[in-house]
Design a protein around this motif. Structure first.
Motif, PDB file in Angstrom:
ATOM      1  N   ASP A  70     111.258   2.215 -44.880  1.00 12.82           N
ATOM      2  CA  ASP A  70     109.993   2.566 -45.516  1.00 12.82           C
ATOM      3  C   ASP A  70     110.152   3.591 -46.633  1.00 12.82           C
ATOM      4  O   ASP A  70     109.169   4.110 -47.138  1.00 12.82           O
ATOM      5  CB  ASP A  70     108.994   3.054 -44.485  1.00 12.82           C
ATOM      6  N   LEU A  71     111.357   3.864 -47.012  1.00  6.95           N
ATOM      7  CA  LEU A  71     111.610   4.852 -48.047  1.00  6.95           C
ATOM      8  C   LEU A  71     110.881   4.485 -49.342  1.00  6.95           C
ATOM      9  O   LEU A  71     110.191   5.319 -49.931  1.00  6.95           O
ATOM     10  CB  LEU A  71     113.122   4.960 -48.293  1.00  6.95           C
ATOM     11  N   ILE A  72     111.002   3.254 -49.764  1.00  3.72           N
ATOM     12  CA  ILE A  72     110.342   2.809 -50.993  1.00  3.72           C
ATOM     13  C   ILE A  72     108.855   2.591 -50.756  1.00  3.72           C
ATOM     14  O   ILE A  72     108.021   3.004 -51.560  1.00  3.72           O
ATOM     15  CB  ILE A  72     111.006   1.524 -51.529  1.00  3.72           C
ATOM     16  N   CYS A  73     108.524   1.955 -49.642  1.00  2.00           N
ATOM     17  CA  CYS A  73     107.113   1.633 -49.366  1.00  2.00           C
ATOM     18  C   CYS A  73     106.234   2.881 -49.337  1.00  2.00           C
ATOM     19  O   CYS A  73     105.146   2.889 -49.913  1.00  2.00           O
ATOM     20  CB  CYS A  73     106.994   0.894 -48.040  1.00  2.00           C
ATOM     21  N   GLU A  74     106.695   3.924 -48.678  1.00  2.00           N
ATOM     22  CA  GLU A  74     105.882   5.132 -48.556  1.00  2.00           C
ATOM     23  C   GLU A  74     105.808   5.915 -49.862  1.00  2.00           C
ATOM     24  O   GLU A  74     104.964   6.787 -50.015  1.00  2.00           O
ATOM     25  CB  GLU A  74     106.407   6.013 -47.421  1.00  2.00           C
ATOM     26  N   ALA A  75     106.695   5.600 -50.800  1.00  4.73           N
ATOM     27  CA  ALA A  75     106.661   6.290 -52.096  1.00  4.73           C
ATOM     28  C   ALA A  75     105.712   5.616 -53.085  1.00  4.73           C
ATOM     29  O   ALA A  75     105.457   6.158 -54.159  1.00  4.73           O
ATOM     30  CB  ALA A  75     108.072   6.335 -52.686  1.00  4.73           C
ATOM     31  N   LEU A  76     105.181   4.469 -52.718  1.00  6.14           N
ATOM     32  CA  LEU A  76     104.268   3.752 -53.609  1.00  6.14           C
ATOM     33  C   LEU A  76     102.933   4.486 -53.705  1.00  6.14           C
ATOM     34  O   LEU A  76     102.515   5.180 -52.774  1.00  6.14           O
ATOM     35  CB  LEU A  76     104.056   2.320 -53.115  1.00  6.14           C
ATOM     36  N   PRO A  77     102.228   4.307 -54.799  1.00  6.73           N
ATOM     37  CA  PRO A  77     100.959   5.026 -54.993  1.00  6.73           C
ATOM     38  C   PRO A  77      99.791   4.393 -54.224  1.00  6.73           C
ATOM     39  O   PRO A  77      99.840   3.232 -53.845  1.00  6.73           O
ATOM     40  CB  PRO A  77     100.728   4.902 -56.509  1.00  6.73           C
ATOM     41  N   GLY A  78      98.782   5.188 -54.035  1.00  2.00           N
ATOM     42  CA  GLY A  78      97.500   4.719 -53.506  1.00  2.00           C
ATOM     43  C   GLY A  78      97.579   4.123 -52.117  1.00  2.00           C
ATOM     44  O   GLY A  78      98.226   4.656 -51.214  1.00  2.00           O
ATOM     45  N   ALA A  79      96.897   3.000 -51.978  1.00  2.00           N
ATOM     46  CA  ALA A  79      96.778   2.349 -50.674  1.00  2.00           C
ATOM     47  C   ALA A  79      97.930   1.392 -50.381  1.00  2.00           C
ATOM     48  O   ALA A  79      97.936   0.744 -49.335  1.00  2.00           O
ATOM     49  CB  ALA A  79      95.452   1.596 -50.603  1.00  2.00           C
ATOM     50  N   TRP A  80      98.904   1.287 -51.265  1.00  4.94           N
ATOM     51  CA  TRP A  80      99.995   0.338 -51.065  1.00  4.94           C
ATOM     52  C   TRP A  80     100.797   0.586 -49.792  1.00  4.94           C
ATOM     53  O   TRP A  80     101.134  -0.378 -49.079  1.00  4.94           O
ATOM     54  CB  TRP A  80     100.898   0.284 -52.294  1.00  4.94           C
ATOM     55  N   PRO A  81     101.130   1.813 -49.445  1.00  2.00           N
ATOM     56  CA  PRO A  81     101.855   2.004 -48.175  1.00  2.00           C
ATOM     57  C   PRO A  81     101.064   1.480 -46.974  1.00  2.00           C
ATOM     58  O   PRO A  81     101.624   0.832 -46.095  1.00  2.00           O
ATOM     59  CB  PRO A  81     102.045   3.519 -48.100  1.00  2.00           C
ATOM     60  N   HIS A  82      99.766   1.736 -46.957  1.00  2.00           N
ATOM     61  CA  HIS A  82      98.918   1.250 -45.869  1.00  2.00           C
ATOM     62  C   HIS A  82      98.905  -0.271 -45.837  1.00  2.00           C
ATOM     63  O   HIS A  82      99.024  -0.889 -44.772  1.00  2.00           O
ATOM     64  CB  HIS A  82      97.488   1.803 -46.040  1.00  2.00           C
ATOM     65  N   ARG A  83      98.766  -0.898 -46.978  1.00  2.00           N
ATOM     66  CA  ARG A  83      98.752  -2.369 -47.061  1.00  2.00           C
ATOM     67  C   ARG A  83     100.074  -2.954 -46.564  1.00  2.00           C
ATOM     68  O   ARG A  83     100.084  -3.973 -45.863  1.00  2.00           O
ATOM     69  CB  ARG A  83      98.507  -2.810 -48.502  1.00  2.00           C
ATOM     70  N   LEU A  84     101.171  -2.338 -46.945  1.00  2.00           N
ATOM     71  CA  LEU A  84     102.477  -2.847 -46.526  1.00  2.00           C
ATOM     72  C   LEU A  84     102.719  -2.647 -45.030  1.00  2.00           C
ATOM     73  O   LEU A  84     103.336  -3.493 -44.377  1.00  2.00           O
ATOM     74  CB  LEU A  84     103.580  -2.207 -47.359  1.00  2.00           C
ATOM     75  N   ARG A  85     102.221  -1.552 -44.466  1.00  2.00           N
ATOM     76  CA  ARG A  85     102.318  -1.363 -43.017  1.00  2.00           C
ATOM     77  C   ARG A  85     101.506  -2.431 -42.296  1.00  2.00           C
ATOM     78  O   ARG A  85     101.948  -2.976 -41.280  1.00  2.00           O
ATOM     79  CB  ARG A  85     101.865   0.042 -42.616  1.00  2.00           C
ATOM     80  N   LEU A  86     100.317  -2.736 -42.822  1.00  2.00           N
ATOM     81  CA  LEU A  86      99.486  -3.781 -42.229  1.00  2.00           C
ATOM     82  C   LEU A  86     100.170  -5.137 -42.349  1.00  2.00           C
ATOM     83  O   LEU A  86     100.236  -5.901 -41.372  1.00  2.00           O
ATOM     84  CB  LEU A  86      98.105  -3.814 -42.901  1.00  2.00           C
ATOM     85  N   LEU A  87     100.687  -5.446 -43.518  1.00  2.00           N
ATOM     86  CA  LEU A  87     101.389  -6.713 -43.724  1.00  2.00           C
ATOM     87  C   LEU A  87     102.588  -6.822 -42.787  1.00  2.00           C
ATOM     88  O   LEU A  87     102.833  -7.879 -42.189  1.00  2.00           O
ATOM     89  CB  LEU A  87     101.832  -6.837 -45.183  1.00  2.00           C
ATOM     90  N   SER A  88     103.319  -5.744 -42.634  1.00  2.00           N
ATOM     91  CA  SER A  88     104.472  -5.735 -41.741  1.00  2.00           C
ATOM     92  C   SER A  88     104.064  -6.008 -40.295  1.00  2.00           C
ATOM     93  O   SER A  88     104.712  -6.788 -39.596  1.00  2.00           O
ATOM     94  CB  SER A  88     105.182  -4.393 -41.839  1.00  2.00           C
ATOM     95  N   ALA A  89     102.989  -5.394 -39.848  1.00  2.00           N
ATOM     96  CA  ALA A  89     102.511  -5.617 -38.476  1.00  2.00           C
ATOM     97  C   ALA A  89     102.061  -7.061 -38.285  1.00  2.00           C
ATOM     98  O   ALA A  89     102.379  -7.693 -37.270  1.00  2.00           O
ATOM     99  CB  ALA A  89     101.371  -4.653 -38.148  1.00  2.00           C
TER     100      ALA A  89
END
Length: 164
Positions: A70-89
């Motif tokens: 999640d190093l790159i994912c959590e560095a993304l701006p705005g709601a993108w980290p949340h969206r990627l966590r949801l997509l991953s789940a």
């Protein structure tokens, strides 16, 4: 429901770990004191490790102990980290759901086989794959549902007293 599955998984993983310890201690004592260890300890060790992994995988997903990139994912701006966590789940749940039927078939084949040393029906051993997939499915689906309902941000759940 997730708490019940978590508690059951913790208890089952604990029993698997105790079985693993008993088998390994029996092997060590047998080899170092007696000069030979019982042959069943090899099988029990393997089977206990399978059960430990099966019951521990869902728990690891829930607590965040599985490998995360999640190093790159959590560095993304705005709601993108949340969206990627949801997509991953969601993707984890879909993948597990897609593998449950093949795991069921794999498990059922084991009813025709027995282990060499212990004489156990192998469907009891093959069921570890089914347990692992169902556990991961339930915990990942639970994370996705809780994220969609706004009850969680999608980060792994920490138990009280965790210092990480």
């Amino acid at each position: 429901m997730l708490r019940v599955l978590e508690t059951g998984s913790r208890i089952a993983a604990g029993f698997a770990f105790v079985a693993l310890m008993v088998a390994v201690i029996t092997q060590v004592v047998g080899r170092s004191i007696i000069g030979d260890s019982p042959v069943w300890t090899e099988e029990l060790t393997r089977f206990a490790l399978l059960y430990l992994a099966a019951f521990g995988a869902g728990l690891s997903y829930r607590s965040g102990e599985l490998v995360n990139v999640d190093l790159i994912c959590e560095a993304l701006p705005g709601a993108w980290p949340h969206r990627l966590r949801l997509l991953s789940a969601i993707l984890t749940a879909v993948l597990c759901l897609g593998l449950i039927l093949p795991a069921w078939k794999y498990t059922s084949i084991g009813a025709l086989q027995t282990s060499t040393a212990l004489g156990w029906r192998m469907d009891a051993v093959h069921a570890t794959m089914l347990v692992l997939l169902v556990s991961l499915f339930v915990f990942s689906l639970g994370r996705a549902v809780n994220m969609l309902c706004g009850r969680t941000d999608g980060f792994p759940e920490r138990r009280p007293g965790d210092d990480r």
